[in-house]
Design a protein around this motif. Structure first.
Motif, PDB file in Angstrom:
ATOM      1  N   ARG A  50       0.829  -1.205   0.000  1.00 34.80           N
ATOM      2  CA  ARG A  50       0.000   0.000   0.000  1.00 34.80           C
ATOM      3  C   ARG A  50       0.865   1.258   0.000  1.00 34.80           C
ATOM      4  O   ARG A  50       0.595   2.209  -0.738  1.00 34.80           O
ATOM      5  CB  ARG A  50      -0.936  -0.012   1.214  1.00 34.80           C
ATOM      6  CG  ARG A  50      -1.985  -1.111   1.177  1.00 34.80           C
ATOM      7  CD  ARG A  50      -2.846  -1.069   2.433  1.00 34.80           C
ATOM      8  NE  ARG A  50      -3.534   0.215   2.548  1.00 34.80           N
ATOM      9  CZ  ARG A  50      -4.695   0.492   1.972  1.00 34.80           C
ATOM     10  NH1 ARG A  50      -5.312  -0.428   1.240  1.00 34.80           N
ATOM     11  NH2 ARG A  50      -5.249   1.676   2.123  1.00 34.80           N
ATOM     12  N   TYR A  51       1.896   1.280   0.831  1.00 39.33           N
ATOM     13  CA  TYR A  51       2.780   2.450   0.855  1.00 39.33           C
ATOM     14  C   TYR A  51       3.437   2.640  -0.512  1.00 39.33           C
ATOM     15  O   TYR A  51       3.528   3.765  -1.020  1.00 39.33           O
ATOM     16  CB  TYR A  51       3.865   2.287   1.920  1.00 39.33           C
ATOM     17  CG  TYR A  51       3.360   2.207   3.346  1.00 39.33           C
ATOM     18  CD1 TYR A  51       2.275   2.956   3.764  1.00 39.33           C
ATOM     19  CD2 TYR A  51       3.995   1.379   4.278  1.00 39.33           C
ATOM     20  CE1 TYR A  51       1.823   2.885   5.074  1.00 39.33           C
ATOM     21  CE2 TYR A  51       3.551   1.299   5.592  1.00 39.33           C
ATOM     22  CZ  TYR A  51       2.464   2.048   5.983  1.00 39.33           C
ATOM     23  OH  TYR A  51       2.020   1.973   7.281  1.00 39.33           O
ATOM     24  N   ALA A  52       3.909   1.536  -1.106  1.00 42.12           N
ATOM     25  CA  ALA A  52       4.567   1.632  -2.413  1.00 42.12           C
ATOM     26  C   ALA A  52       3.598   2.128  -3.479  1.00 42.12           C
ATOM     27  O   ALA A  52       3.995   2.800  -4.434  1.00 42.12           O
ATOM     28  CB  ALA A  52       5.135   0.274  -2.809  1.00 42.12           C
ATOM     29  N   ALA A  53       2.316   1.798  -3.307  1.00 42.08           N
ATOM     30  CA  ALA A  53       1.301   2.244  -4.267  1.00 42.08           C
ATOM     31  C   ALA A  53       0.827   3.663  -4.004  1.00 42.08           C
ATOM     32  O   ALA A  53       0.089   4.235  -4.808  1.00 42.08           O
ATOM     33  CB  ALA A  53       0.111   1.294  -4.234  1.00 42.08           C
ATOM     34  N   GLY A  54       1.224   4.235  -2.865  1.00 43.96           N
ATOM     35  CA  GLY A  54       0.834   5.604  -2.550  1.00 43.96           C
ATOM     36  C   GLY A  54      -0.522   5.714  -1.889  1.00 43.96           C
ATOM     37  O   GLY A  54      -1.174   6.760  -1.984  1.00 43.96           O
ATOM     38  N   LEU A  55      -0.948   4.654  -1.180  1.00 45.98           N
ATOM     39  CA  LEU A  55      -2.272   4.641  -0.565  1.00 45.98           C
ATOM     40  C   LEU A  55      -2.201   5.004   0.910  1.00 45.98           C
ATOM     41  O   LEU A  55      -1.363   4.473   1.659  1.00 45.98           O
ATOM     42  CB  LEU A  55      -2.902   3.247  -0.716  1.00 45.98           C
ATOM     43  CG  LEU A  55      -3.032   2.728  -2.146  1.00 45.98           C
ATOM     44  CD1 LEU A  55      -3.616   1.318  -2.150  1.00 45.98           C
ATOM     45  CD2 LEU A  55      -3.882   3.670  -3.003  1.00 45.98           C
ATOM     46  N   ALA A 405       4.483   5.265  -5.751  1.00 40.94           N
ATOM     47  CA  ALA A 405       4.847   6.442  -4.978  1.00 40.94           C
ATOM     48  C   ALA A 405       6.365   6.621  -4.974  1.00 40.94           C
ATOM     49  O   ALA A 405       7.118   5.647  -5.064  1.00 40.94           O
ATOM     50  CB  ALA A 405       4.343   6.295  -3.543  1.00 40.94           C
ATOM     51  N   THR A 406       6.813   7.845  -4.863  1.00 41.64           N
ATOM     52  CA  THR A 406       8.250   8.096  -4.717  1.00 41.64           C
ATOM     53  C   THR A 406       8.700   7.674  -3.323  1.00 41.64           C
ATOM     54  O   THR A 406       7.881   7.436  -2.428  1.00 41.64           O
ATOM     55  CB  THR A 406       8.552   9.589  -4.913  1.00 41.64           C
ATOM     56  OG1 THR A 406       7.937  10.329  -3.841  1.00 41.64           O
ATOM     57  CG2 THR A 406       8.021  10.083  -6.253  1.00 41.64           C
ATOM     58  N   LYS A 407       9.994   7.580  -3.129  1.00 44.96           N
ATOM     59  CA  LYS A 407      10.519   7.218  -1.801  1.00 44.96           C
ATOM     60  C   LYS A 407      10.078   8.230  -0.748  1.00 44.96           C
ATOM     61  O   LYS A 407       9.773   7.862   0.388  1.00 44.96           O
ATOM     62  CB  LYS A 407      12.043   7.122  -1.854  1.00 44.96           C
ATOM     63  CG  LYS A 407      12.551   5.928  -2.644  1.00 44.96           C
ATOM     64  CD  LYS A 407      14.068   5.828  -2.574  1.00 44.96           C
ATOM     65  CE  LYS A 407      14.563   4.596  -3.327  1.00 44.96           C
ATOM     66  NZ  LYS A 407      16.051   4.481  -3.267  1.00 44.96           N
ATOM     67  N   GLU A 408      10.067   9.490  -1.137  1.00 45.69           N
ATOM     68  CA  GLU A 408       9.641  10.525  -0.190  1.00 45.69           C
ATOM     69  C   GLU A 408       8.167  10.351   0.166  1.00 45.69           C
ATOM     70  O   GLU A 408       7.782  10.490   1.336  1.00 45.69           O
ATOM     71  CB  GLU A 408       9.885  11.915  -0.790  1.00 45.69           C
ATOM     72  CG  GLU A 408      11.350  12.288  -0.961  1.00 45.69           C
ATOM     73  CD  GLU A 408      12.014  11.605  -2.157  1.00 45.69           C
ATOM     74  OE1 GLU A 408      11.277  11.036  -3.001  1.00 45.69           O
ATOM     75  OE2 GLU A 408      13.252  11.624  -2.237  1.00 45.69           O
ATOM     76  N   LYS A 412       6.512   9.388   3.914  1.00 41.42           N
ATOM     77  CA  LYS A 412       5.463  10.178   4.553  1.00 41.42           C
ATOM     78  C   LYS A 412       4.272   9.292   4.924  1.00 41.42           C
ATOM     79  O   LYS A 412       3.721   9.395   6.031  1.00 41.42           O
ATOM     80  CB  LYS A 412       5.028  11.306   3.623  1.00 41.42           C
ATOM     81  CG  LYS A 412       3.980  12.236   4.220  1.00 41.42           C
ATOM     82  CD  LYS A 412       3.650  13.379   3.263  1.00 41.42           C
ATOM     83  CE  LYS A 412       2.594  14.309   3.870  1.00 41.42           C
ATOM     84  NZ  LYS A 412       2.269  15.429   2.931  1.00 41.42           N
ATOM     85  N   LEU A 413       3.877   8.421   3.988  1.00 37.88           N
ATOM     86  CA  LEU A 413       2.763   7.521   4.257  1.00 37.88           C
ATOM     87  C   LEU A 413       3.081   6.578   5.416  1.00 37.88           C
ATOM     88  O   LEU A 413       2.236   6.321   6.275  1.00 37.88           O
ATOM     89  CB  LEU A 413       2.436   6.712   2.999  1.00 37.88           C
ATOM     90  CG  LEU A 413       1.768   7.471   1.852  1.00 37.88           C
ATOM     91  CD1 LEU A 413       1.810   6.638   0.578  1.00 37.88           C
ATOM     92  CD2 LEU A 413       0.336   7.831   2.215  1.00 37.88           C
ATOM     93  N   ARG A 414       4.315   6.083   5.447  1.00 36.97           N
ATOM     94  CA  ARG A 414       4.678   5.147   6.513  1.00 36.97           C
ATOM     95  C   ARG A 414       4.803   5.858   7.853  1.00 36.97           C
ATOM     96  O   ARG A 414       4.499   5.269   8.898  1.00 36.97           O
ATOM     97  CB  ARG A 414       5.972   4.417   6.162  1.00 36.97           C
ATOM     98  CG  ARG A 414       6.196   3.219   7.071  1.00 36.97           C
ATOM     99  CD  ARG A 414       7.186   2.227   6.553  1.00 36.97           C
ATOM    100  NE  ARG A 414       7.148   1.028   7.367  1.00 36.97           N
ATOM    101  CZ  ARG A 414       7.959   0.000   7.221  1.00 36.97           C
ATOM    102  NH1 ARG A 414       8.871   0.004   6.264  1.00 36.97           N
ATOM    103  NH2 ARG A 414       7.864  -1.049   8.016  1.00 36.97           N
TER     104      ARG A 414
END
Length: 450
Positions: A50-55, A405-408, A412-414
């Motif tokens: 989810r984080y990698a997908a930008g959710l 999502a970008t690493k940044e 932020k999401l995490r």
């Protein structure tokens, strides 16, 4: 991002709270409809996806958030959605949930009557499999929203739930009490419940789901999403296959699957169900394309017979995608005389058979299980569209490569979901606390798409 018809949602600003959010099937559906969401998910690897997908995600126990952090949820959330874990209700599992259905109905009645949470929790601990109680969580969230101290929070306007077909009895009881009894504060809902086939909504697999769509009284009667594709019928397919020497083919002129009812041949106004070959043939994003005709042998029994393995050609929809998708055997037809075992489905391909966009960033471990457990995004988009009064979703939106999502952005999401930008914290669930504990063998034995 949908059809050309104007958006006329029954809500001015729809915002979804997705319980048991998994790797993001319903959130991706919301993205295709421009509907924001916040997902709550227990599993660490699913959260990494989810984080990698930008959710937007909370790495947390759904029950714990309701008990201890409900007031921290955004008060503007007005749609409650979820697909509680289904292992104890599934045909593949031991069936503790099926045996407990009548007992669960009793808990529903007690919750609607305003029974104290601690009393309910103490009794739920006596269930054979504690996961059975998770099917009550959407109702408990709906009730909790009516008890909020935040004046900006109100009862959910819309509720959307999905589960394995065995849970339709629970959804029907949900519907009864939401219509007739109402939440403890008196809020009532108009509700529809049914079991739907995902291939009738353009998902390239056969998968049945029990769904519930509810709207708060005053927002209009809800309706089920209208099908866009014809149903796949194995018997009809086999009859047609017997009339001709059926070879799997991906020739351009033969890309359409055989009609399940040739006499219908478009008279219904519905498109043919979408096949595996049609879905995987062309290169897109990081997917190289599968132009070689193929057969797929699933790793589980067919037609309820454990000794029989289901076999389908590329001109058919996939069998239900479960956590065993990585073990499906793919045979390629090089010519009419040569068949060889080909490359098994990649996670990208498995996700595409679930209607996830190409290049969706599957992360962490147990990725096949993540894929199998997810809500098919295209199906989820149809459910949300029907629930909100939006136009039928455009499937092409979900066939475009997903931009991770970008690493940044992930950091932020995490930070929000776990507490730190690069790791879990003490507030994240400990897998060792999950009950019953999962062994790899046990998880595989009980696995069914949930």
């Amino acid at each position: 991002m949908t059809s050309a018809a104007p958006h006329q949602s029954i809500l001015d600003k729809p915002f979804v709270l997705d319980l048991f959010a998994g790797p993001g099937g319903l959130d991706v559906a919301g993205h295709a409809l421009d509907v924001p969401s916040l997902g709550i998910e227990w599993d660490r690897s699913a959260c990494l996806t989810r984080y990698a997908a930008g959710l937007d995600t909370l790495h947390a126990d759904v029950s714990a958030v309701r008990r201890d952090a409900f007031e921290s949820l955004p008060p503007e959330i007005n749609i409650l959605a979820g697909g509680p874990p289904c292992q104890t209700y599934s045909v593949a599992g031991k069936g503790a949930g099926r045996k407990a259905l009548e007992e669960v109905k009793g808990y529903i009645e007690r919750l609607m009557a305003g029974a104290p949470d601690d009393e309910i929790d103490a009794d739920l601990e006596q269930l054979t499999d504690p996961r059975t109680a998770l099917v009550l969580e959407p109702l408990r969230y709906a009730i909790q929203a009516t008890r909020s101290a935040n004046r900006d929070r109100r009862p959910y306007d819309v509720i959307v739930l999905e589960q394995v077909p065995a849970v339709v009895a629970v959804w029907n009881h949900y519907a009864k009490v939401l219509r007739e009894t109402g939440l403890p504060d008196g809020t009532k809902y108009e509700v529809v419940v049914d079991v739907l086939a995902t291939e009738t909504y353009g998902v390239p697999q056969t998968r049945s789901r029990a769904v519930l769509i509810a709207r708060r009284v005053g927002l209009g009667r809800p309706s089920l999403p209208p099908p866009t594709h014809r149903a796949y019928e194995a018997k009809a397919w086999n009859r047609e296959a017997a009339k001709a020497v059926l070879q799997p083919t991906l020739d351009d002129e033969d890309m359409e699957p055989l009609d399940s009812d040739p006499a219908d041949s478009g008279a219904s106004g519905l498109a043919p169900w979408r096949s595996m070959g049609e879905t995987l043939a062309d290169p897109v994003g990081g997917h190289p394309g599968r132009r070689t005709p193929f057969l797929v042998r699933s790793n589980y029994g067919s037609s309820g017979l454990p000794g029989r393995r289901g076999v389908r050609t590329d001109r058919q929809p996939a069998a239900t995608v479960t956590g065993r998708i990585s073990r499906f055997v793919v045979f390629e037809h090089l010519d009419e005389h040569v068949v060889r075992e080909g490359a098994r489905f990649s996670m990208n391909e498995a996700g595409m058979l679930q209607s996830f966009p190409p290049d969706y960033p599957w992360s962490g471990t147990a990725q096949a299980q993540q894929v199998g457990n997810a809500v098919p995004p295209l199906f989820g988009a149809h459910l949300l569209s029907a629930a909100l009064g939006l136009p039928v979703p455009d499937p092409e939106v979900l066939r475009r490569p997903w931009v991770p999502a970008t690493k940044e952005e992930q950091a932020k999401l995490r930070s929000h979901g776990c507490g730190l930008a690069d790791s879990c914290t003490a507030r994240c669930p400990d897998p060792a606390d999950q009950a019953p504990a999962r062994s790899s063998a046990g998880a595989r034995a009980k696995s069914e798409a949930g």
